[in-house]
Write a protein that holds these residues in place. Structure first.
Motif, mmCIF file in Angstrom:
data_model
loop_
_atom_site.group_PDB
_atom_site.id
_atom_site.type_symbol
_atom_site.label_atom_id
_atom_site.label_comp_id
_atom_site.label_asym_id
_atom_site.label_seq_id
_atom_site.Cartn_x
_atom_site.Cartn_y
_atom_site.Cartn_z
ATOM 1 N N VAL A 134 -82.289 -54.584 -40.556
ATOM 2 C CA VAL A 134 -82.554 -53.162 -40.353
ATOM 3 C C VAL A 134 -83.846 -52.799 -41.076
ATOM 4 C CG1 VAL A 134 -81.634 -50.809 -40.481
ATOM 5 C CG2 VAL A 134 -80.055 -52.759 -40.418
ATOM 6 N N GLY A 135 -84.790 -52.205 -40.368
ATOM 7 C CA GLY A 135 -86.042 -51.768 -40.974
ATOM 8 C C GLY A 135 -86.176 -50.260 -40.960
ATOM 9 N N ASN A 136 -87.220 -49.768 -41.621
ATOM 10 C CA ASN A 136 -87.511 -48.330 -41.663
ATOM 11 C C ASN A 136 -86.307 -47.516 -42.118
ATOM 12 O OD1 ASN A 136 -90.212 -48.542 -40.868
ATOM 13 N ND2 ASN A 136 -89.695 -48.493 -38.690
ATOM 14 N N ILE A 137 -85.639 -48.007 -43.152
ATOM 15 C CA ILE A 137 -84.489 -47.281 -43.711
ATOM 16 C C ILE A 137 -85.022 -46.207 -44.657
ATOM 17 C CG2 ILE A 137 -82.409 -47.465 -45.114
ATOM 18 C CD1 ILE A 137 -82.311 -50.454 -44.293
ATOM 19 N N PRO A 138 -84.773 -44.930 -44.373
ATOM 20 C CA PRO A 138 -85.223 -43.881 -45.294
ATOM 21 C C PRO A 138 -84.289 -43.801 -46.501
ATOM 22 C CG PRO A 138 -84.090 -42.913 -43.406
ATOM 23 C CD PRO A 138 -84.091 -44.396 -43.182
ATOM 24 N N GLY A 139 -84.813 -44.140 -47.673
ATOM 25 C CA GLY A 139 -83.956 -44.178 -48.853
ATOM 26 C C GLY A 139 -82.896 -45.252 -48.689
ATOM 27 N N THR A 140 -81.627 -44.854 -48.804
ATOM 28 C CA THR A 140 -80.522 -45.795 -48.588
ATOM 29 C C THR A 140 -79.708 -45.450 -47.342
ATOM 30 O OG1 THR A 140 -79.028 -44.519 -50.017
ATOM 31 C CG2 THR A 140 -80.324 -46.259 -51.070
ATOM 32 N N LYS A 141 -80.303 -44.674 -46.453
ATOM 33 C CA LYS A 141 -79.587 -44.255 -45.238
ATOM 34 C C LYS A 141 -79.728 -45.337 -44.165
ATOM 35 C CE LYS A 141 -80.196 -39.325 -46.169
ATOM 36 N NZ LYS A 141 -80.785 -38.040 -45.670
ATOM 37 N N VAL A 142 -78.960 -46.426 -44.352
ATOM 38 C CA VAL A 142 -79.055 -47.571 -43.443
ATOM 39 C C VAL A 142 -78.769 -47.152 -42.008
ATOM 40 C CG1 VAL A 142 -78.101 -49.843 -42.913
ATOM 41 C CG2 VAL A 142 -78.440 -49.164 -45.293
ATOM 42 N N GLU A 143 -77.863 -46.222 -41.846
ATOM 43 C CA GLU A 143 -77.498 -45.780 -40.490
ATOM 44 C C GLU A 143 -78.667 -45.148 -39.748
ATOM 45 O OE1 GLU A 143 -76.561 -42.377 -43.359
ATOM 46 O OE2 GLU A 143 -76.402 -44.579 -43.334
ATOM 47 N N ASP A 144 -79.685 -44.655 -40.477
ATOM 48 C CA ASP A 144 -80.848 -44.012 -39.841
ATOM 49 C C ASP A 144 -82.017 -44.979 -39.663
ATOM 50 O OD1 ASP A 144 -79.459 -41.630 -39.753
ATOM 51 O OD2 ASP A 144 -80.302 -40.875 -41.637
ATOM 52 N N GLY A 145 -81.839 -46.249 -40.014
ATOM 53 C CA GLY A 145 -82.910 -47.225 -39.879
ATOM 54 C C GLY A 145 -83.017 -47.784 -38.476
ATOM 55 N N ASP A 146 -83.983 -48.681 -38.296
ATOM 56 C CA ASP A 146 -84.230 -49.363 -37.022
ATOM 57 C C ASP A 146 -83.427 -50.665 -37.023
ATOM 58 O OD1 ASP A 146 -85.189 -50.591 -34.765
ATOM 59 O OD2 ASP A 146 -87.304 -50.496 -35.324
ATOM 60 N N HIS A 147 -82.317 -50.681 -36.295
ATOM 61 C CA HIS A 147 -81.404 -51.830 -36.284
ATOM 62 C C HIS A 147 -81.901 -52.856 -35.271
ATOM 63 C CE1 HIS A 147 -77.940 -50.123 -38.679
ATOM 64 N NE2 HIS A 147 -78.773 -49.098 -38.578
ATOM 65 N N MET A 148 -82.575 -53.879 -35.793
ATOM 66 C CA MET A 148 -83.123 -54.921 -34.926
ATOM 67 C C MET A 148 -82.087 -56.001 -34.616
ATOM 68 S SD MET A 148 -86.900 -55.083 -36.705
ATOM 69 C CE MET A 148 -86.385 -54.371 -38.270
ATOM 70 N N TYR A 149 -81.378 -56.467 -35.623
ATOM 71 C CA TYR A 149 -80.265 -57.402 -35.432
ATOM 72 C C TYR A 149 -78.995 -56.650 -35.794
ATOM 73 C CZ TYR A 149 -83.333 -61.578 -35.326
ATOM 74 O OH TYR A 149 -84.282 -62.516 -35.009
ATOM 75 N N ALA A 150 -78.137 -56.449 -34.801
ATOM 76 C CA ALA A 150 -76.871 -55.773 -35.081
ATOM 77 C C ALA A 150 -76.030 -56.605 -36.042
ATOM 78 C CB ALA A 150 -76.114 -55.536 -33.780
ATOM 79 N N PHE A 151 -75.264 -55.943 -36.864
ATOM 80 C CA PHE A 151 -74.453 -56.621 -37.857
ATOM 81 C C PHE A 151 -73.388 -57.504 -37.212
ATOM 82 C CE2 PHE A 151 -70.473 -56.865 -40.197
ATOM 83 C CZ PHE A 151 -70.882 -57.409 -41.403
#
Length: 236
Positions: A134-151
């Motif tokens: 996940v890239g471009n995570i604002p702060g620690t808001k992983v849910e708002d980042g760019d999910h390139m590889y799904a978990f």
């Protein structure tokens, strides 16, 4: 005419007041310096502990060259937490966790989760397996980042022993990054996951400091065949 002099009792009181004020100021300075030293010592102790744990389990040098600044706090919906190489079961870590770290205001981060022990730790010819990106995570808001590889959770093959599952958080020093050319991988696919090279991604996109990390270990349990079937369904 000689100037009036304070009575001796009043002079003593004034002198004592001045001494008390001076002592208060000195003690405040000492307390402040002590607090700063304690904070620095705590930070240094944390860095040393992280270094020791990552080196002890050979995450250094297998995955990274130097330890992160701190342990990331990682909690799964099942209630288990990641703690510096503790052993967890694939059944416990099958769902996407919550990942937290000390983040700067207005900064962006990239999160990796990799397995360096595929198909096993003795002969890791598929190192690494990319489990989450996940890239471009604002702060620690992983849910708002760019999910390139799904978990995807842990799927160590039967008989392959313990695998290390490593979480790494890098700061993006230049702010947001254009990840439009990076592969997109669903949670039903092995595409691009095998022989992943997270260090190459760090270099390609100019990621900065490794600010946080953590890892656990897991070996085969009854959930693994379910995950393997899920991944096979979307693999080309």
């Amino acid at each position: 005419m000689a100037p009036a002099r304070l009575p001796s009792a009043r002079r003593r009181t004034a002198t004592l007041a001045l001494v008390s004020l001076w002592l208060c100021l000195v003690l405040d300075d000492i307390s402040s310096a002590s607090g700063d030293a304690t904070t620095a010592a705590t930070s240094n102790n944390m860095t040393t502990e992280v270094q020791q744990v990552f080196a002890q389990h050979e995450v250094i040098p297998d995955v990274i060259d130097a330890a992160p600044k701190e342990f990331a706090k990682i909690t799964y919906p099942s209630g288990v937490t990641v703690s510096g190489g503790n052993e967890l079961r694939p059944t416990q870590v099958k769902d996407q966790p919550r990942v937290e770290w000390t983040a700067k205001q207005d900064a962006y981060y990239t999160l990796f989760m990799v397995d360096p022990d595929a198909p096993n730790r003795q002969e890791p010819k598929f190192r690494e397996i990319g489990h989450w990106l996940v890239g471009n995570i604002p702060g620690t808001k992983v849910e708002d980042g760019d999910h390139m590889y799904a978990f995807v959770g842990s799927g160590p093959p039967n008989g392959s022993g313990l695998h290390r599952y490593v979480f790494l958080v890098y700061e993006q020093p230049g702010g947001k990054i254009d990840f439009s050319k990076a592969p997109r991988v669903s949670n039903r696919s092995r595409n691009h996951r095998v022989n992943y090279r997270h260090r190459e991604f760090v270099k390609q996109y100019g990621l900065g400091e490794l600010v946080a990390g953590n890892f656990y270990q897991a070996q085969y349990d009854d959930y693994v065949p379910t995950l393997h079937a899920q991944l096979s369904s979307g693999t080309e």
